[in-house]
Enzyme design. Structure first.
Site, PDB file in Angstrom:
ATOM      1  N   LYS A 171      85.413  -6.870  39.914  1.00 48.84           N
ATOM      2  CA  LYS A 171      84.524  -6.779  38.745  1.00 48.84           C
ATOM      3  C   LYS A 171      85.280  -6.123  37.608  1.00 48.84           C
ATOM      4  O   LYS A 171      85.511  -4.919  37.605  1.00 48.84           O
ATOM      5  CB  LYS A 171      83.268  -5.952  39.057  1.00 48.84           C
ATOM      6  N   GLY A 202      79.794  -8.769  35.069  1.00 48.85           N
ATOM      7  CA  GLY A 202      78.478  -8.173  34.816  1.00 48.85           C
ATOM      8  C   GLY A 202      78.588  -6.709  34.484  1.00 48.85           C
ATOM      9  O   GLY A 202      79.677  -6.195  34.215  1.00 48.85           O
ATOM     10  N   GLY A 204      78.304  -2.580  34.955  1.00 48.91           N
ATOM     11  CA  GLY A 204      78.648  -1.613  36.000  1.00 48.91           C
ATOM     12  C   GLY A 204      77.457  -1.210  36.854  1.00 48.91           C
ATOM     13  O   GLY A 204      77.501  -1.314  38.087  1.00 48.91           O
ATOM     14  N   PRO A 205      76.351  -0.755  36.232  1.00 54.45           N
ATOM     15  CA  PRO A 205      75.230  -0.289  37.048  1.00 54.45           C
ATOM     16  C   PRO A 205      74.541  -1.412  37.843  1.00 54.45           C
ATOM     17  O   PRO A 205      73.758  -1.123  38.740  1.00 54.45           O
ATOM     18  CB  PRO A 205      74.260   0.297  36.004  1.00 54.45           C
ATOM     19  N   VAL A 207      76.253  -5.071  38.765  1.00 56.79           N
ATOM     20  CA  VAL A 207      77.242  -5.688  39.668  1.00 56.79           C
ATOM     21  C   VAL A 207      78.110  -4.620  40.351  1.00 56.79           C
ATOM     22  O   VAL A 207      78.348  -4.672  41.563  1.00 56.79           O
ATOM     23  CB  VAL A 207      78.130  -6.674  38.882  1.00 56.79           C
ATOM     24  N   GLY A 208      78.583  -3.650  39.559  1.00 55.37           N
ATOM     25  CA  GLY A 208      79.430  -2.602  40.133  1.00 55.37           C
ATOM     26  C   GLY A 208      78.690  -1.878  41.246  1.00 55.37           C
ATOM     27  O   GLY A 208      79.214  -1.681  42.352  1.00 55.37           O
ATOM     28  N   GLU A 246      90.882   6.331  40.396  1.00 59.12           N
ATOM     29  CA  GLU A 246      91.837   6.622  39.308  1.00 59.12           C
ATOM     30  C   GLU A 246      90.992   6.885  38.072  1.00 59.12           C
ATOM     31  O   GLU A 246      90.390   5.954  37.522  1.00 59.12           O
ATOM     32  CB  GLU A 246      92.760   5.415  39.077  1.00 59.12           C
ATOM     33  N   CYS A 280      95.065   5.846  29.860  1.00 57.13           N
ATOM     34  CA  CYS A 280      94.689   7.078  30.555  1.00 57.13           C
ATOM     35  C   CYS A 280      95.823   8.091  30.552  1.00 57.13           C
ATOM     36  O   CYS A 280      95.608   9.279  30.713  1.00 57.13           O
ATOM     37  CB  CYS A 280      94.257   6.755  31.975  1.00 57.13           C
ATOM     38  N   GLU A 384      88.073  14.450  27.246  1.00 57.31           N
ATOM     39  CA  GLU A 384      88.755  13.169  27.033  1.00 57.31           C
ATOM     40  C   GLU A 384      88.075  12.387  25.905  1.00 57.31           C
ATOM     41  O   GLU A 384      86.891  12.084  25.990  1.00 57.31           O
ATOM     42  CB  GLU A 384      88.743  12.324  28.314  1.00 57.31           C
TER      43      GLU A 384
HETATM   44  P1  NDP Z   1      83.990   3.253  32.919  1.00 55.38           P
HETATM   45  O1  NDP Z   1      84.008   4.304  33.934  1.00 55.38           O
HETATM   46  O2  NDP Z   1      82.879   3.198  31.948  1.00 55.38           O
HETATM   47  O3  NDP Z   1      84.032   1.809  33.596  1.00 55.38           O
HETATM   48  C1  NDP Z   1      85.015   1.420  34.550  1.00 55.38           C
HETATM   49  C2  NDP Z   1      84.471   0.271  35.371  1.00 55.38           C
HETATM   50  O4  NDP Z   1      83.377   0.766  36.163  1.00 55.38           O
HETATM   51  C3  NDP Z   1      83.893  -0.863  34.526  1.00 55.38           C
HETATM   52  O5  NDP Z   1      84.137  -2.092  35.159  1.00 55.38           O
HETATM   53  C4  NDP Z   1      82.428  -0.533  34.530  1.00 55.38           C
HETATM   54  O6  NDP Z   1      81.619  -1.646  34.253  1.00 55.38           O
HETATM   55  C5  NDP Z   1      82.248  -0.054  35.957  1.00 55.38           C
HETATM   56  N1  NDP Z   1      81.029   0.730  36.197  1.00 55.38           N
HETATM   57  C6  NDP Z   1      80.254   1.404  35.316  1.00 55.38           C
HETATM   58  N2  NDP Z   1      79.194   1.968  35.946  1.00 55.38           N
HETATM   59  C7  NDP Z   1      79.307   1.649  37.256  1.00 55.38           C
HETATM   60  C8  NDP Z   1      78.535   1.914  38.413  1.00 55.38           C
HETATM   61  N3  NDP Z   1      77.405   2.632  38.369  1.00 55.38           N
HETATM   62  N4  NDP Z   1      78.938   1.435  39.590  1.00 55.38           N
HETATM   63  C9  NDP Z   1      80.087   0.714  39.673  1.00 55.38           C
HETATM   64  N5  NDP Z   1      80.843   0.400  38.612  1.00 55.38           N
HETATM   65  C10 NDP Z   1      80.470   0.866  37.418  1.00 55.38           C
HETATM   66  O7  NDP Z   1      85.398   3.339  32.180  1.00 55.38           O
HETATM   67  P2  NDP Z   1      85.865   2.538  30.909  1.00 55.38           P
HETATM   68  O8  NDP Z   1      85.806   1.069  31.192  1.00 55.38           O
HETATM   69  O9  NDP Z   1      85.152   3.086  29.726  1.00 55.38           O
HETATM   70  O10 NDP Z   1      87.416   2.936  30.869  1.00 55.38           O
HETATM   71  C11 NDP Z   1      87.883   4.099  30.276  1.00 55.38           C
HETATM   72  C12 NDP Z   1      88.101   5.198  31.298  1.00 55.38           C
HETATM   73  O11 NDP Z   1      88.969   4.745  32.310  1.00 55.38           O
HETATM   74  C13 NDP Z   1      88.760   6.411  30.689  1.00 55.38           C
HETATM   75  O12 NDP Z   1      88.124   7.579  31.147  1.00 55.38           O
HETATM   76  C14 NDP Z   1      90.177   6.348  31.219  1.00 55.38           C
HETATM   77  O13 NDP Z   1      90.811   7.585  31.294  1.00 55.38           O
HETATM   78  C15 NDP Z   1      89.958   5.735  32.557  1.00 55.38           C
HETATM   79  N6  NDP Z   1      91.188   5.112  33.044  1.00 55.38           N
HETATM   80  C16 NDP Z   1      91.865   5.705  34.067  1.00 55.38           C
HETATM   81  C17 NDP Z   1      93.068   5.164  34.502  1.00 55.38           C
HETATM   82  C18 NDP Z   1      93.829   5.783  35.642  1.00 55.38           C
HETATM   83  O14 NDP Z   1      94.715   5.129  36.166  1.00 55.38           O
HETATM   84  N7  NDP Z   1      93.543   6.990  36.044  1.00 55.38           N
HETATM   85  C19 NDP Z   1      93.649   3.980  33.863  1.00 55.38           C
HETATM   86  C20 NDP Z   1      92.836   3.435  32.816  1.00 55.38           C
HETATM   87  C21 NDP Z   1      91.652   3.994  32.422  1.00 55.38           C
HETATM   88  P3  NDP Z   1      81.049  -1.834  32.757  1.00 55.38           P
HETATM   89  O15 NDP Z   1      82.218  -2.000  31.879  1.00 55.38           O
HETATM   90  O16 NDP Z   1      80.242  -3.059  32.885  1.00 55.38           O
HETATM   91  O17 NDP Z   1      80.240  -0.597  32.463  1.00 55.38           O
END
Ligand code: NDP
Length: 480
Positions: A171, A202, A204-205, A207-208, A246, A280, A384
């Site tokens: 996803k 889809g 996050g809340p 499909v995730g 991560e 990140c 952050e």
């Molecule tokens: P999010 O945590 O908002 O989303 C990450 C993924 O999780 C998306 O696909 C999101 O879907 C999904 N998601 C959201 N809610 C849920 C849930 N309840 N259950 C399962 N999946 C869910 O992060 P961002 O996309 O905003 O990315 C930025 C963040 O990622 C920053 O904090 C950054 O530091 C971190 N990051 C860390 C890295 C590392 O290697 N440590 C590398 C790159 C980024 P949806 O988009 O649909 O909400």
């Protein structure tokens, strides 16, 4: 453009028929309609993965390594298309999408294919017995990825997961789904066995969450924000799913008294503002020895002022928009907070494009922003922001630099700049962080462990750590 889920080797619309918009952050225009899938789509993908699993798992690792090379070859043919689509979807400059996203997505498959071929069977001899370590796949794995490096971070998980014999439910972020769709098309084009790689688009809340809760999915590899990581852990841990997290970071760039500013300044600019500060690993807090502070500040601000912010498709653009208007507003709220906290804006701080041909006003553009005068424990300096905002702080001793570097909840990455590499190496051991670079930044060897400490994550990816995460081990002890 209308895109579909990819389930059981076929592109299929979401079962409940709901769709949502994918827009271009550089101009706010609609790029694609994408599925807003539901639990039913995840269930269908899991069923397909379950059927595909026995045959895929029965291949040898070397046979699966050949598949990874086939995927890499096929992606190579569409390398420019990957770069174009990633730039369109994320707003990153086309030059960056080419050099990082497209190039490194392909090299993830190449790396793991080659790495597999170098693996030796693991055995431990005793005087009266031999232990053979047998690895088997986890089974079906869920891969959940963010929007900042969409294909790069997805393939970083897909390659080792496939190599170890798992079937995948992926996803991507709903904000940047297009390159994952391109990957699915590539899998179909090379006839990867149906059901081995499934993609469900889809929210996050929805499909995730359905992926996290599905009892047939044995492992979750998640990259995203720390607060989402908490939800992932809370859901998956009681189900005893194997978990790799991560998460976020607030990384320090430490400039010691003996550092050569000719090297440091461009290095610190790159670490702070690559991908609009949305990596990140970006160095968003710069800690400078007081003897160098004024000179560094002057030269850093000069280089930041000169950065070309503009249309991502323009070859000369150095920084595009941030990912969305909502994210831009979050970044602006932090700039307001910085001023409230007593900070001084030394560069940027606004959407205005003074002195340059301004990019599209409907795009989420902001100038790279440098803030001085803040306490290192202020909210702006410790939370952050994940945008092109950097704070500058001065220190007097190495101990003080380390205390400042370690003062946040995060511990993902950092860099130390010094003419004395040995001093840098020793100091690096005291930084509470998964990765520390000395005199460089984002210099990656894919064999090395990648991951964070404290609230930046749990577990490591990369080389043998990825292979270990995506497999189960059975020790077979045979008495002589
Ligand atoms: P999010 O945590 O908002 O989303 C990450 C993924 O999780 C998306 O696909 C999101 O879907 C999904 N998601 C959201 N809610 C849920 C849930 N309840 N259950 C399962 N999946 C869910 O992060 P961002 O996309 O905003 O990315 C930025 C963040 O990622 C920053 O904090 C950054 O530091 C971190 N990051 C860390 C890295 C590392 O290697 N440590 C590398 C790159 C980024 P949806 O988009 O649909 O909400």
């Amino acid at each position: 453009m209308i895109i579909s889920n990819f389930i059981d080797g076929t592109f299929t619309p979401p079962i409940e028929g709901r769709m949502m918009d994918d827009t271009n952050p550089a101009n706010g225009e609609l790029i694609a309609k994408i599925p807003r899938a539901s639990i039913s789509d995840v269930d269908a993908a899991v069923l397909a993965a379950n059927q595909a699993l026995p045959k895929w798992a029965a291949l040898t690792m070397l046979q699966r390594a050949d598949w990874l090379d086939k995927i890499a070859d096929a992606l190579e043919e569409i390398k420019e298309e990957i770069a174009q689509i990633e730039s369109l979807d994320t707003g990153k400059p086309i030059s960056l999408a080419r050099s990082v996203d497209a190039t490194r997505s392909i090299s993830n498959f190449r790396f793991f294919a080659k790495f597999a071929r170098g693996q030796e069977p693991l055995t431990f001899e005793m005087s009266d017995a031999t232990n053979f370590v047998h690895t088997s796949p986890l089974g079906i794995v869920g891969l959940i990825t963010p929007w900042n490096l969409p294909l790069y971070l997805l393939t970083w998980k897909v390659a080792p997961a496939l190599l170890m014999g798992n079937c995948i439910i992926a996803k991507p972020s709903e904000i940047t789904p297009l390159s994952a769709d391109l990957l699915a098309k590539t899998m179909q084009r090379i006839n990867l066995p149906e059901g081995v790689f499934n993609l469900v688009h889809g929210l996050g809340p929805e499909v995730g969450q359905a992926i996290l809760e599905n009892p047939h999915i044995s492992g979750i590899s998640f990259t995203g924000g720390t607060s989402t990581g908490r939800i992932v852990a809370r859901t998956a841990a009681p189900l005893f799913k194997k978990l790799s997290l991560e998460l976020g970071g607030k990384n320090a760039t430490i400039i010691l008294d003996d550092a050569d500013l000719d090297t440091v300044v461009p290095g610190a600019v790159r670490a702070a503002f690559t991908n609009s500060g949305q990596v990140c690993l970006c160095g968003s807090r710069i800690l400078i020895h007081h003897s160098k502070y004024d000179e560094f500040c002057k030269r850093f601000v000069e280089q930041v002022d000169a950065m070309i912010v503009g249309d991502p498709s323009d070859e000369s653009t150095q920084m595009g928009p941030v990912i969305s208007m909502e994210h831009l507003q979050k970044i602006e709220s932090y700039i307001d907070l910085a001023i409230e906290e007593g900070g001084e804006i030394l560069s940027g701080g606004s959407r205005a494009m003074t002195g340059q041909v301004g990019p599209n006003p409907a795009g989420a553009f902001i100038r790279p922003t440098v803030i001085g005068g803040l306490e290192h424990l202020s909210r702006t300096s410790t939370e952050e922001i994940f945008g092109p905002v950097v704070t500058l702080h001065s220190f007097s001793t190495d101990d003080e630099a380390i205390e400042m570097a370690n003062c946040t909840e995060y511990g993902l990455a950092g860099s130390i700049w010094t003419e004395d590499a040995e001093r840098g190496k020793e100091l690096a051991k005291r930084v509470e962080s998964g990765i520390v670079w000395v005199n460089t930044w984002l210099h990656r060897d894919l064999r090395t462990p990648f991951g964070g400490v404290k609230n930046s994550g749990v577990g490591r990816e990369g080389g043998r750590w990825s292979l270990s995460f995506f497999s189960e081990m059975t020790n077979v002890c045979v008495k002589h």
